[in-house]
Write a protein that holds these residues in place. Structure first.
Motif, PDB file in Angstrom:
ATOM      1  N   ALA A   1      -0.638   1.242  -5.511  1.00 49.01           N
ATOM      2  CA  ALA A   1      -0.714   0.000  -4.734  1.00 49.01           C
ATOM      3  C   ALA A   1      -0.241  -1.132  -5.631  1.00 49.01           C
ATOM      4  O   ALA A   1      -0.262  -1.024  -6.864  1.00 49.01           O
ATOM      5  CB  ALA A   1      -2.136  -0.259  -4.245  1.00 49.01           C
TER       6      ALA A   1
ATOM      7  N   HIS B   1      -3.925   5.238  -0.931  1.00 47.73           N
ATOM      8  CA  HIS B   1      -2.782   5.826  -0.257  1.00 47.73           C
ATOM      9  C   HIS B   1      -2.486   7.215  -0.832  1.00 47.73           C
ATOM     10  O   HIS B   1      -2.689   7.448  -2.031  1.00 47.73           O
ATOM     11  CB  HIS B   1      -1.560   4.917  -0.430  1.00 47.73           C
ATOM     12  CG  HIS B   1      -0.413   5.266   0.451  1.00 47.73           C
ATOM     13  ND1 HIS B   1       0.523   6.211   0.091  1.00 47.73           N
ATOM     14  CD2 HIS B   1      -0.050   4.811   1.684  1.00 47.73           C
ATOM     15  CE1 HIS B   1       1.422   6.315   1.064  1.00 47.73           C
ATOM     16  NE2 HIS B   1       1.096   5.482   2.037  1.00 47.73           N
TER      17      HIS B   1
ATOM     18  N   ARG C   1       1.488  -3.181   5.869  1.00 47.87           N
ATOM     19  CA  ARG C   1       1.366  -1.732   5.671  1.00 47.87           C
ATOM     20  C   ARG C   1       2.278  -0.982   6.641  1.00 47.87           C
ATOM     21  O   ARG C   1       3.012  -0.065   6.255  1.00 47.87           O
ATOM     22  CB  ARG C   1      -0.085  -1.300   5.852  1.00 47.87           C
ATOM     23  CG  ARG C   1      -0.322   0.203   5.649  1.00 47.87           C
ATOM     24  CD  ARG C   1      -1.785   0.567   5.806  1.00 47.87           C
ATOM     25  NE  ARG C   1      -2.597  -0.057   4.769  1.00 47.87           N
ATOM     26  CZ  ARG C   1      -3.508  -1.000   4.995  1.00 47.87           C
ATOM     27  NH1 ARG C   1      -3.757  -1.413   6.229  1.00 47.87           N
ATOM     28  NH2 ARG C   1      -4.194  -1.515   4.008  1.00 47.87           N
TER      29      ARG C   1
ATOM     30  N   ASP D   1       0.838  -1.195   0.000  1.00 48.98           N
ATOM     31  CA  ASP D   1       0.000   0.000   0.000  1.00 48.98           C
ATOM     32  C   ASP D   1       0.873   1.245   0.000  1.00 48.98           C
ATOM     33  O   ASP D   1       1.470   1.603   1.019  1.00 48.98           O
ATOM     34  CB  ASP D   1      -0.896  -0.029   1.251  1.00 48.98           C
ATOM     35  CG  ASP D   1      -1.908   1.094   1.262  1.00 48.98           C
ATOM     36  OD1 ASP D   1      -2.281   1.565   0.176  1.00 48.98           O
ATOM     37  OD2 ASP D   1      -2.334   1.488   2.366  1.00 48.98           O
TER      38      ASP D   1
END
Length: 258
Positions: free
Chosen positions: A90, A85, A156, A27
Motif C-alpha cells: 500500500a 491487499h 481503489r 491499495d
C-alpha cells in the motif's frame, strides 16, 4: 532495496501521513504501478515483504521496478491498513494539484471528451468509470453531487488511474466548455451520431438517470441501443459504450497492456 530506516519509524511516519488530506491511499500493487507510471509523487509505500513486491514489479511492470524498489519500505501491513491487499503493498501518494486539473478541463481545443457523472451514488462504479476514462484517453471525469470522486473506495476501484486523467467535482455553473451530450432513453440513437472530441458526455445516476436541470442544459440527448424490457445498463458499461463509439486511442497509442 534502499535503506529506509526501522520498521517502527516507518509505522510512525505512515500513521502521521495518513491524517493528511492531501494524500491518497493506493491499495495494492496495480494501484501503485499505475500511479507511478503517470507521475504520482509517492509520499510513503509499505509492504510486509518489499522484495516480493519488487519481484512482482519485475514480472508484471518492469518499467516501474526501479521506482518500486526505491519507494517501498518494510512495515507490518496489518498495523497500518484495515484490509491487506493480496499483493501485500500500500502507499500514500500526493493528490494532484486541483488547480492544474481544472485548467486542463477548461483548456480548448480538446482532443478527447470529458465524462460527466450526474449525481452518481455507487463509489465502485465511479472508480470503474475513472479506469475506463484513463484507458480511452478521456480528458477527465467530473462528478456533480455529493459523492467525492477521490473517496478511498473510488480510488481503489480506479486502480490508481486517477493519476492518468483529471478527476474533479463540478457544479452546473462550473461545467467545462463544450457541447453537452446527455445519455437519455428518449435521445437519438448513438449509432447515428458522431461524438466530437470536445464533447461533454453526461451520464445520470444508477437509479434516476440524468437530473432535470442537467437535461435542460443538454445540447443533445443520446440513447444507447437496448433490447426492450431491459431497464438499464450499469453506469460503467454505459460509459464504455459511449467512449467506444467516440473512438478512443488509436493502435499507435496502445503502449500499455497490463
Amino acid at each position: 532495496m534502499s535503506d529506509h530506516g526501522s520498521a517502527d519509524e516507518t509505522v510512525r511516519r505512515w500513521r502521521e501521513a495518513a491524517r493528511r488530506e492531501d494524500l491518497v491511499l493506493l491499495d495494492g500493487f496495480h494501484a501503485l504501478k499505475h500511479a507511478l507510471r503517470f507521475g504520482a509523487r509517492i509520499h510513503i509505500a509499505v509492504a510486509d515483504d518489499p522484495e516480493a513486491v519488487r519481484a512482482l514489479a519485475a514480472g508484471l511492470a518492469p518499467d516501474v521496478e526501479g521506482d518500486v524498489a526505491r519507494v517501498v519500505e518494510a512495515a507490518p501491513m496489518k498495523a497500518l491498513v484495515a484490509r491487506v491487499h493480496p499483493t501485500g503493498v500500500a502507499a500514500l501518494a500526493v493528490r494532484p494539484d486541483p488547480d492544474a486539473g481544472r485548467a486542463a478541463l477548461v483548456k480548448t481545443p480538446r482532443v478527447a471528451p470529458i465524462v460527466v457523472l450526474d449525481n452518481p451514488r455507487n463509489l465502485g462504479n465511479v472508480g470503474a468509470v475513472v479506469r475506463l476514462a484513463a484507458g480511452f484517453g478521456a480528458t477527465g471525469v467530473v462528478t456533480r453531487g455529493d459523492l467525492d470522486p477521490w473517496h478511498p473506495n473510488v480510488v481503489r476501484a480506479g486502480a490508481g488511474l486517477h493519476y492518468a486523467t483529471v478527476v474533479d467535482k463540478v457544479t452546473l455553473d462550473t461545467l467545462p466548455p463544450g457541447p453537452l451530450y446527455a445519455l437519455d432513453p428518449e435521445g437519438e440513437d448513438i449509432r447515428t451520431l458522431t461524438l466530437p472530441d470536445d464533447a461533454l458526455l453526461a451520464f445520470g445516476s444508477e437509479r434516476h438517470g440524468i437530473s432535470p436541470e442537467l437535461r435542460a442544459r443538454a445540447d443533445h440527448l443520446v440513447s444507447l441501443p437496448m433490447r426492450p424490457q431491459v431497464s438499464s445498463y450499469n453506469l460503467a458499461t454505459s460509459v464504455a459504450m459511449a467512449l467506444f463509439h467516440w473512438g478512443g486511442p488509436g493502435p499507435e497509442d496502445r503502449a500499455w497492456a497490463v
